[in-house]
Design a protein around this motif. Structure first.
Motif, mmCIF file in Angstrom:
data_model
loop_
_atom_site.group_PDB
_atom_site.id
_atom_site.type_symbol
_atom_site.label_atom_id
_atom_site.label_comp_id
_atom_site.label_asym_id
_atom_site.label_seq_id
_atom_site.Cartn_x
_atom_site.Cartn_y
_atom_site.Cartn_z
ATOM 1 N N ASP A 137 -6.329 -12.982 -2.497
ATOM 2 C CA ASP A 137 -6.663 -13.070 -1.076
ATOM 3 C C ASP A 137 -6.684 -11.640 -0.546
ATOM 4 O O ASP A 137 -5.642 -11.031 -0.315
ATOM 5 N N VAL A 138 -7.886 -11.105 -0.393
ATOM 6 C CA VAL A 138 -8.062 -9.687 -0.039
ATOM 7 C C VAL A 138 -7.387 -9.343 1.280
ATOM 8 O O VAL A 138 -6.665 -8.344 1.386
ATOM 9 N N GLU A 139 -7.597 -10.169 2.297
ATOM 10 C CA GLU A 139 -7.016 -9.878 3.619
ATOM 11 C C GLU A 139 -5.485 -9.900 3.574
ATOM 12 O O GLU A 139 -4.832 -9.056 4.172
ATOM 13 N N ASP A 140 -4.951 -10.867 2.856
ATOM 14 C CA ASP A 140 -3.496 -10.982 2.722
ATOM 15 C C ASP A 140 -2.896 -9.701 2.136
ATOM 16 O O ASP A 140 -1.905 -9.173 2.644
ATOM 17 N N LEU A 141 -3.516 -9.232 1.048
ATOM 18 C CA LEU A 141 -3.040 -8.020 0.373
ATOM 19 C C LEU A 141 -3.158 -6.816 1.307
ATOM 20 O O LEU A 141 -2.200 -6.054 1.481
ATOM 21 N N LEU A 142 -4.326 -6.664 1.958
ATOM 22 C CA LEU A 142 -4.550 -5.497 2.810
ATOM 23 C C LEU A 142 -3.619 -5.514 4.016
ATOM 24 O O LEU A 142 -3.058 -4.477 4.387
ATOM 25 N N ILE A 143 -3.420 -6.686 4.612
ATOM 26 C CA ILE A 143 -2.552 -6.750 5.789
ATOM 27 C C ILE A 143 -1.126 -6.364 5.418
ATOM 28 O O ILE A 143 -0.465 -5.609 6.145
#
Ligand SMILES: [Zn+2]
Ligand SMILES: [Zn+2]
Length: 174
Positions: free
Chosen positions: A111-117
């Motif tokens: 989950d790209v957004e999860d990791l970046l956040i």
């Protein structure tokens, strides 16, 4: 945005490079929500590092709007990220605790957004100031002391005093 990492996780020595547009429009830090967006697509390199194991190398840049800690004026805060994370396929992590340390993975899917956040929150600055010597606002009349002094009868700290005050406040927050 979800990325399937199966190929990288199961093929030894596999390297996959990709650029991703993220849908991040805000971030929540310490109960406050700040609007923002990515300045460019995020670069990812996924490298297989063994059986069911991969390394994520990521580079990203974001800008968020946050109020100055002293005068509350909106400030554009840039957050540049450059980080590495190790990930495991669900069946490859010998210790289940290792798998729990990667909440941004669902099976073989990132989950790209999860990791970046989670990375943005970790990199969030302790202090956000519109300028290093911001004088803040008068606590009595609310005047922005960067634009001039007011007639209120109180001690107006100069920027050096404000810096010392920050140190005291930071210590109190600990
Ligand atoms: Zn300010
Ligand atoms: Zn005043």
């Amino acid at each position: 945005m979800f990325l399937n990492l199966t190929e990288t996780l199961i093929n030894e020595e596999k390297v996959v490079e990709t650029q991703v547009e993220t849908q991040i429009t805000e971030v929540s830090v310490g109960g406050e929500t700040y609007p923002g967006h990515a300045l460019s697509p995020v670069s990812f390199v996924f490298t297989n590092t063994g059986k069911g194991k991969a390394r994520i190398d990521a580079k990203a840049a974001f800008v968020f709007t946050a109020g100055c800690d002293r005068c509350l004026k909106p400030v554009e805060q840039e957050i540049a990220l450059c980080f590495t994370r190790e990930v495991w396929a669900p069946d490859a992590a010998a210790d289940p605790a290792v798998y729990e340390e990667q909440p941004f993975m669902d099976g073989f899917t990132l989950d790209v957004e999860d990791l970046l956040i989670s990375e943005i929150v970790t990199s969030w600055p302790m202090k956000i100031l519109c300028k290093p010597d911001c004088k803040g606002i008068c606590p009595t009349c609310g005047r922005d002391l960067n634009e001039g002094t007011c007639d209120c009868d109180h001690f107006v700290p100069d920027p050096r005093m404000a810096a010392i005050k920050d140190i005291f406040e930071a210590e109190r927050e600990v």
